[in-house]
Design a protein around this motif. Sequence first.
Motif, PDB file in Angstrom:
ATOM      1  N   SER A  84      -6.813 -10.261   1.965  1.00 15.04           N
ATOM      2  CA  SER A  84      -5.685 -10.157   0.756  1.00 15.04           C
ATOM      3  C   SER A  84      -6.100 -10.666   0.023  1.00 15.04           C
ATOM      4  CB  SER A  84      -3.855  -9.905   0.763  1.00 15.04           C
ATOM      5  OG  SER A  84      -3.442  -9.784  -0.104  1.00 15.04           O
ATOM      6  N   ASP A 133      -0.487   5.004   6.315  1.00 14.93           N
ATOM      7  CA  ASP A 133      -1.718   5.016   7.720  1.00 14.93           C
ATOM      8  C   ASP A 133      -2.652   3.723   7.014  1.00 14.93           C
ATOM      9  OD1 ASP A 133      -0.419   7.247   8.533  1.00 14.93           O
ATOM     10  OD2 ASP A 133      -1.427   8.921   8.056  1.00 14.93           O
ATOM     11  N   GLU A 134      -2.404   3.635   6.321  1.00 17.23           N
ATOM     12  CA  GLU A 134      -3.803   2.560   6.220  1.00 17.23           C
ATOM     13  C   GLU A 134      -3.610   1.348   6.691  1.00 17.23           C
ATOM     14  OE1 GLU A 134      -4.804  -0.346   2.215  1.00 17.23           O
ATOM     15  OE2 GLU A 134      -4.281   2.327   1.589  1.00 17.23           O
ATOM     16  N   LEU A 135      -4.245   1.136   7.253  1.00 20.22           N
ATOM     17  CA  LEU A 135      -4.653  -0.107   8.408  1.00 20.22           C
ATOM     18  C   LEU A 135      -4.182  -1.446   7.711  1.00 20.22           C
ATOM     19  CD1 LEU A 135      -4.906  -1.297  10.986  1.00 20.22           C
ATOM     20  CD2 LEU A 135      -7.314  -2.255  10.141  1.00 20.22           C
ATOM     21  N   ARG A 136      -2.942  -2.405   8.068  1.00 15.95           N
ATOM     22  CA  ARG A 136      -2.758  -3.538   7.077  1.00 15.95           C
ATOM     23  C   ARG A 136      -3.172  -4.513   7.865  1.00 15.95           C
ATOM     24  NH1 ARG A 136       3.349  -1.950   5.123  1.00 15.95           N
ATOM     25  NH2 ARG A 136       2.956   0.388   5.512  1.00 15.95           N
ATOM     26  N   SER A 151       0.819  -1.394   0.352  1.00 17.79           N
ATOM     27  CA  SER A 151      -0.094  -0.010  -0.569  1.00 17.79           C
ATOM     28  C   SER A 151       0.539   1.496  -0.108  1.00 17.79           C
ATOM     29  CB  SER A 151      -0.802   0.033   0.925  1.00 17.79           C
ATOM     30  OG  SER A 151      -1.728   0.964   1.496  1.00 17.79           O
ATOM     31  N   GLU A 152       0.272   1.735  -0.562  1.00 18.29           N
ATOM     32  CA  GLU A 152       1.140   3.690  -0.630  1.00 18.29           C
ATOM     33  C   GLU A 152       1.081   5.111   0.375  1.00 18.29           C
ATOM     34  OE1 GLU A 152       1.087   4.808  -4.306  1.00 18.29           O
ATOM     35  OE2 GLU A 152       2.839   2.622  -5.648  1.00 18.29           O
ATOM     36  N   ALA A 153      -0.340   3.708   1.058  1.00 19.06           N
ATOM     37  CA  ALA A 153      -1.207   5.279   2.229  1.00 19.06           C
ATOM     38  C   ALA A 153      -0.505   4.758   3.804  1.00 19.06           C
ATOM     39  CB  ALA A 153      -2.723   5.105   1.730  1.00 19.06           C
TER      40      ALA A 153
END
Length: 352
Positions: free
Chosen positions: A222, A214-217, A210-212
């Motif tokens: 997936s 803060d995005e919850l990983r 992900s390039e964001a």
Amino acid sequence: MSNLNTQDQPEAIVHGYVAQDVSEQAVKEGADVTLTSLFKKEEMTAAEQEVNDAMHEGVTILNGVMPVKIEKDDNNRATAIIVAECEMEDNVPKPVKGTEKRIEADLIVSAIGQTPDIDGLEDMGNEKGFFEVDNFYRHKTKEGHFVAGDIIRPHLLTTAIGQGSIAADSIKSYFENNDFKRRPKVDVHHFNLLEKLRETDLNPDEYKASEAPDELRGSDQSTAVVHNFEDRSAHEVIPSTELFLGHFKHEDRVKRGEAVPQGDDVIDNFEDRIIGLTEEEAIKEASRCMSCGMCFECDNCVIYCPQDAVFRVKKDKSTMGRYVDTDYDKCIGCHICADVCPTGYIKMGLGE
Ligand code: SF4
Ligand code: SF4
């Protein structure tokens, strides 16, 4: 052995058999047979049933004795064997003095041995008398000769059968002047999960980070990871303590029968001693629980989970036959699914 018919070829009795088989076969041919063993009856390496059958058929078994001398006549033929009681010291038998006993015999069979007998084939053996072969079971130095079995290396019957099968392919290629095909080793199983998934169009997507920031990983949603698969190849038969026995009705084992004749009826009786199962019996026996520890799709876990966390995997998403999966967002770890699983398939591992 004694009391052989003069017209019999002793080798016809002995060839291809060892200990128990030699003695039983010889009794059927009419010989008086004494079998000696270094061990006490309960410690003999043969199966208990084989030992009992041999005695039932008239073989005399002398336990706890070792050969100490062979007597021969003027023609260099063995006429008697001297045995003595023995004691084991570091697995090596030692004779007890004064316990010697003489047994007259027309034929003495040594039924233990792992030394090749290559009389007449000396040019094919190495310094220990074994034959050396390549991966196609071609003899390394003798053109046009193929070899399989204990003469390469003493091992299991199944190994020899596998080698024989490869040697047969090689002989075919040899006569047809074809190239020998490369083949995997006999006893190596190759399993590749991703290849298997590709075969059923279930291969995972390529992973993209992900390039964001803060995005919850997480990987649970997936499509780049393999869900719903676990390698159970190391699992073995489940002990009864891990089964939910309340699920199973008791089924008696379907056993093979025996038809072991008495000593008086044994001569020329070549019928099978073990009576195999009929097709119907074999199916009945195979239908009993074998404690394989695998899921048999009973739905107990799906029905009893108080959280509806266990769900059936959609047929087109099922990887390697897995039937149920768990939604860990809902699971509270109550253990009910594991308790009601009849087969011991569900293991509460808490992630380790
Ligand atoms: S542990 Fe309890 S909540 Fe979790 S899946 Fe099993 S039965 Fe359901
Ligand atoms: S995991 Fe166990 S309880 Fe669940 S369906 Fe399979 S056998 Fe039945």
